[in-house]
Motif scaffolding. Sequence first.
Motif, PDB file in Angstrom:
ATOM      1  N   LEU A 107       0.921  -1.143   0.200  1.00 20.91           N
ATOM      2  CA  LEU A 107      -0.001   0.143  -0.093  1.00 20.91           C
ATOM      3  C   LEU A 107       0.994   1.302  -0.067  1.00 20.91           C
ATOM      4  CD1 LEU A 107      -2.692  -1.055   2.454  1.00 20.91           C
ATOM      5  CD2 LEU A 107      -2.826  -1.000   0.183  1.00 20.91           C
ATOM      6  N   GLY A 108       0.375   2.270  -0.731  1.00 22.31           N
ATOM      7  CA  GLY A 108       1.014   3.524  -0.858  1.00 22.31           C
ATOM      8  C   GLY A 108       0.807   4.371   0.334  1.00 22.31           C
ATOM      9  N   CYS A 109       1.509   5.628   0.701  1.00 18.83           N
ATOM     10  CA  CYS A 109       1.019   6.532   1.546  1.00 18.83           C
ATOM     11  C   CYS A 109       0.397   7.527   1.033  1.00 18.83           C
ATOM     12  CB  CYS A 109       2.381   6.981   2.360  1.00 18.83           C
ATOM     13  SG  CYS A 109       3.555   7.953   1.360  1.00 18.83           S
ATOM     14  N   THR A 110      -0.069   8.616   1.776  1.00 16.37           N
ATOM     15  CA  THR A 110      -0.829   9.762   1.045  1.00 16.37           C
ATOM     16  C   THR A 110      -0.004  10.625   0.470  1.00 16.37           C
ATOM     17  OG1 THR A 110      -0.611  10.886   3.196  1.00 16.37           O
ATOM     18  CG2 THR A 110      -2.589   9.787   2.709  1.00 16.37           C
ATOM     19  N   ARG A 111       1.411  10.422   0.318  1.00 16.84           N
ATOM     20  CA  ARG A 111       2.364  11.427  -0.346  1.00 16.84           C
ATOM     21  C   ARG A 111       2.249  10.786  -1.785  1.00 16.84           C
ATOM     22  NH1 ARG A 111       5.670  14.913   2.198  1.00 16.84           N
ATOM     23  NH2 ARG A 111       7.273  14.490   0.611  1.00 16.84           N
ATOM     24  N   ARG A 112       2.136   9.709  -2.037  1.00 17.62           N
ATOM     25  CA  ARG A 112       2.262   9.193  -3.368  1.00 17.62           C
ATOM     26  C   ARG A 112       1.013   8.060  -3.411  1.00 17.62           C
ATOM     27  NH1 ARG A 112       6.706   9.613  -6.459  1.00 17.62           N
ATOM     28  NH2 ARG A 112       5.265   8.754  -7.829  1.00 17.62           N
ATOM     29  N   LEU A 113      -0.002   8.648  -3.805  1.00 21.44           N
ATOM     30  CA  LEU A 113      -1.304   7.746  -4.020  1.00 21.44           C
ATOM     31  C   LEU A 113      -0.895   6.762  -5.325  1.00 21.44           C
ATOM     32  CD1 LEU A 113      -3.861  10.316  -3.521  1.00 21.44           C
ATOM     33  CD2 LEU A 113      -2.943   8.775  -1.729  1.00 21.44           C
TER      34      LEU A 113
ATOM     35  N   ARG B  63      -7.294   2.782  -4.970  1.00 22.34           N
ATOM     36  CA  ARG B  63      -8.500   2.360  -5.757  1.00 22.34           C
ATOM     37  C   ARG B  63      -9.595   2.376  -4.796  1.00 22.34           C
ATOM     38  NH1 ARG B  63      -4.846  -1.810  -7.237  1.00 22.34           N
ATOM     39  NH2 ARG B  63      -5.861  -2.994  -5.383  1.00 22.34           N
ATOM     40  N   GLY B  64      -9.438   3.341  -3.694  1.00 24.80           N
ATOM     41  CA  GLY B  64     -10.598   3.699  -2.591  1.00 24.80           C
ATOM     42  C   GLY B  64     -10.376   2.926  -1.453  1.00 24.80           C
ATOM     43  N   ARG B  65      -9.443   2.474  -1.309  1.00 26.34           N
ATOM     44  CA  ARG B  65      -9.296   1.752   0.105  1.00 26.34           C
ATOM     45  C   ARG B  65      -8.466   2.557   0.773  1.00 26.34           C
ATOM     46  NH1 ARG B  65      -7.419  -4.122   1.447  1.00 26.34           N
ATOM     47  NH2 ARG B  65      -5.309  -3.427   0.395  1.00 26.34           N
ATOM     48  N   TRP B  66      -8.667   3.020   2.212  1.00 21.93           N
ATOM     49  CA  TRP B  66      -8.065   3.784   2.950  1.00 21.93           C
ATOM     50  C   TRP B  66      -7.676   3.241   4.373  1.00 21.93           C
ATOM     51  CZ3 TRP B  66      -5.817   8.700   1.167  1.00 21.93           C
ATOM     52  CH2 TRP B  66      -6.369   8.987  -0.028  1.00 21.93           C
TER      53      TRP B  66
ATOM     54  N   ASN C 199      -0.691   4.529  17.443  1.00 24.83           N
ATOM     55  CA  ASN C 199      -1.130   3.461  16.802  1.00 24.83           C
ATOM     56  C   ASN C 199      -1.958   2.436  17.526  1.00 24.83           C
ATOM     57  OD1 ASN C 199       0.543   3.615  14.527  1.00 24.83           O
ATOM     58  ND2 ASN C 199       2.373   3.407  15.615  1.00 24.83           N
ATOM     59  N   ARG C 200      -2.893   2.903  18.373  1.00 28.58           N
ATOM     60  CA  ARG C 200      -3.766   2.120  19.153  1.00 28.58           C
ATOM     61  C   ARG C 200      -4.986   1.820  18.377  1.00 28.58           C
ATOM     62  NH1 ARG C 200      -6.094   3.860  23.873  1.00 28.58           N
ATOM     63  NH2 ARG C 200      -6.067   6.018  23.272  1.00 28.58           N
ATOM     64  N   HIS C 201      -5.355   2.866  17.371  1.00 30.93           N
ATOM     65  CA  HIS C 201      -6.602   2.627  16.832  1.00 30.93           C
ATOM     66  C   HIS C 201      -6.257   2.714  15.186  1.00 30.93           C
ATOM     67  CE1 HIS C 201      -8.600   2.835  20.451  1.00 30.93           C
ATOM     68  NE2 HIS C 201      -8.060   3.965  20.848  1.00 30.93           N
ATOM     69  N   ARG C 202      -7.306   2.114  14.615  1.00 30.41           N
ATOM     70  CA  ARG C 202      -7.039   2.509  12.982  1.00 30.41           C
ATOM     71  C   ARG C 202      -8.346   2.291  12.335  1.00 30.41           C
ATOM     72  NH1 ARG C 202      -6.589  -2.693  13.936  1.00 30.41           N
ATOM     73  NH2 ARG C 202      -7.476  -4.566  12.652  1.00 30.41           N
ATOM     74  N   SER C 203      -8.597   3.074  11.322  1.00 32.48           N
ATOM     75  CA  SER C 203      -9.791   3.055  10.558  1.00 32.48           C
ATOM     76  C   SER C 203      -9.628   2.521   9.282  1.00 32.48           C
ATOM     77  CB  SER C 203     -10.313   4.368  10.639  1.00 32.48           C
ATOM     78  OG  SER C 203      -9.387   5.332   9.830  1.00 32.48           O
ATOM     79  N   VAL C 204     -10.556   1.765   8.611  1.00 33.69           N
ATOM     80  CA  VAL C 204     -10.496   1.064   7.130  1.00 33.69           C
ATOM     81  C   VAL C 204     -11.512   1.780   6.607  1.00 33.69           C
ATOM     82  CG1 VAL C 204     -10.238  -0.782   5.799  1.00 33.69           C
ATOM     83  CG2 VAL C 204      -8.834  -0.397   8.047  1.00 33.69           C
ATOM     84  N   PHE C 205     -11.322   2.477   5.217  1.00 35.07           N
ATOM     85  CA  PHE C 205     -12.677   2.758   4.556  1.00 35.07           C
ATOM     86  C   PHE C 205     -12.379   1.984   3.191  1.00 35.07           C
ATOM     87  CE2 PHE C 205     -15.140   5.025   1.319  1.00 35.07           C
ATOM     88  CZ  PHE C 205     -16.199   5.328   2.123  1.00 35.07           C
ATOM     89  N   SER C 206     -13.405   1.064   2.919  1.00 39.12           N
ATOM     90  CA  SER C 206     -13.183   0.305   1.673  1.00 39.12           C
ATOM     91  C   SER C 206     -14.665  -0.084   1.345  1.00 39.12           C
ATOM     92  CB  SER C 206     -12.379  -1.049   2.177  1.00 39.12           C
ATOM     93  OG  SER C 206     -12.237  -1.723   1.011  1.00 39.12           O
ATOM     94  N   ASP C 207     -14.727  -0.053  -0.155  1.00 36.85           N
ATOM     95  CA  ASP C 207     -16.210  -0.311  -0.912  1.00 36.85           C
ATOM     96  C   ASP C 207     -17.245   0.557  -0.157  1.00 36.85           C
ATOM     97  OD1 ASP C 207     -14.820  -2.044  -2.449  1.00 36.85           O
ATOM     98  OD2 ASP C 207     -14.960  -3.697  -0.961  1.00 36.85           O
ATOM     99  N   GLY C 208     -16.894   1.847   0.104  1.00 42.00           N
ATOM    100  CA  GLY C 208     -18.040   2.651   0.537  1.00 42.00           C
ATOM    101  C   GLY C 208     -18.482   2.290   2.172  1.00 42.00           C
ATOM    102  N   ARG C 209     -17.648   1.856   2.928  1.00 37.40           N
ATOM    103  CA  ARG C 209     -17.808   1.371   4.286  1.00 37.40           C
ATOM    104  C   ARG C 209     -16.721   1.699   5.091  1.00 37.40           C
ATOM    105  NH1 ARG C 209     -20.213  -4.150   5.308  1.00 37.40           N
ATOM    106  NH2 ARG C 209     -20.934  -3.148   7.099  1.00 37.40           N
ATOM    107  N   LEU C 210     -17.130   1.994   6.477  1.00 39.21           N
ATOM    108  CA  LEU C 210     -16.125   2.330   7.480  1.00 39.21           C
ATOM    109  C   LEU C 210     -15.938   1.332   8.729  1.00 39.21           C
ATOM    110  CD1 LEU C 210     -14.048   4.281   8.631  1.00 39.21           C
ATOM    111  CD2 LEU C 210     -16.025   5.754   9.657  1.00 39.21           C
TER     112      LEU C 210
END
Length: 179
Positions: A13-19, A54-57, A64-75
């Motif tokens: 996966l790439g970082c936000t500096r290089r999508l 491709r839309g997955r963030w 680093n205790r929590h993470r969010s995943v946004f994929s296919d229109g869901r969080l």
Amino acid sequence: MLSDRHACVAAGLGCTRRLDRSCRAPEICLRDPAGEGGREGPVPGGCDTFTDGRGRWIRFTADNRHRSVFSDGRLWVDGTPVGEDHTMDPCGWWLGNRFYVAQADGPDDHPAQDYTMGYLVTTINSLVVYDADRAIEHVFDPAPDEHWTDPRAEWADGALHLRPRPAAPADRVIPLARP
């Protein structure tokens, strides 16, 4: 065993500096976080947001205790679905190490509501705030006299300050208990 950040880099996966490409500098991306707040590589700390272009963030709190995943229109936050009944913007953000905030389509019956193109199709928007420490979801809709076109939340003095757009005065202040 890999940390979640290490796993993102290992998965390409790439970082936000290089999508446009996967991580080519893991020696930088995998550095320890550089304190509280967002960190975008390459210096002084590792990346906090990864994407597949491709839309997955995937976003991490600074500690680093929590993470969010946004994929296919869901969080999901820490594996828990969030905002299931809402169309949400994939570009949410962490407030400190506790709250994940994302804009969502606003109420259809709002008197100033109109429709447009984009991730969100409404011009008046709501905020979904997930308290990761307490595992509680809050949905804040604008009142009929509130025109939230680019709503924001800030955490200060033990309260959420809800603004209709960046740099605007707060429409509401919501005190929330510490966990």
